[in-house]
Design a protein around this motif. Structure first.
Motif, PDB file in Angstrom:
ATOM      1  N   HIS A   1       0.822  -1.053   0.044  1.00 19.11           N
ATOM      2  CA  HIS A   1       0.099  -0.012  -0.083  1.00 19.11           C
ATOM      3  C   HIS A   1       0.728   1.349  -0.083  1.00 19.11           C
ATOM      4  O   HIS A   1       0.647   2.150  -0.778  1.00 19.11           O
ATOM      5  CB  HIS A   1      -0.938   0.039   1.172  1.00 19.11           C
ATOM      6  N   GLN A   2       1.972   1.539   0.797  1.00 20.65           N
ATOM      7  CA  GLN A   2       2.701   2.367   0.863  1.00 20.65           C
ATOM      8  C   GLN A   2       3.539   2.573  -0.695  1.00 20.65           C
ATOM      9  O   GLN A   2       3.851   3.926  -0.870  1.00 20.65           O
ATOM     10  CB  GLN A   2       3.780   2.381   2.262  1.00 20.65           C
TER      11      GLN A   2
ATOM     12  N   ILE B   1       3.520   5.897  -2.737  1.00 18.25           N
ATOM     13  CA  ILE B   1       4.639   6.522  -3.328  1.00 18.25           C
ATOM     14  C   ILE B   1       4.868   6.915  -4.640  1.00 18.25           C
ATOM     15  O   ILE B   1       5.305   7.756  -5.329  1.00 18.25           O
ATOM     16  CB  ILE B   1       6.050   5.918  -2.444  1.00 18.25           C
TER      17      ILE B   1
END
Length: 108
Positions: free
Chosen positions: A70-71, A75
């Motif tokens: 998810h990160q 990003i």
């Protein structure tokens, strides 16, 4: 009340405060967009997790992996947005230059 300002305009030589290489900006935006694509594609490259044997930490590891994916996706999206903004800025600089050139031609 009468104004005490002179009625003539003072003509100053033009010295650009900022010079922008729009071709270089576009090349940079393309490179940044490529980086964004690689970041985002990394979310699909995670290996499948084994379900047997079921360890006590399996659920935690799965949640951590999902959070990392998810990160990475966030990003990647932010980096892609940066590339888009750079491209937009290059176009805006070119448009401003074109308007300035038109104004200069009209004053001569």
């Amino acid at each position: 009340m009468p104004s005490h300002r002179p009625s003539h305009r003072l003509e100053l030589p033009m010295h650009p405060d900022l010079e922008v290489d729009t071709d270089e900006l576009r090349r940079d935006a393309t490179a940044i967009a490529g980086t964004a694509s690689r970041i985002t594609s990394a979310t699909a490259q995670t290996p499948a997790t084994g379900t047997t044997p079921r360890w006590a930490t399996s659920d935690a590891a799965g949640l951590a992996a999902e959070a990392a994916r998810h990160q990475l996706a966030l990003i990647g999206a932010e980096v892609a947005e940066t590339a888009r903004r750079i491209t937009t800025a290059a176009a805006d600089y070119e448009l401003a230059d074109a308007r300035a050139m038109t104004r200069l031609r009209l004053t001569r």
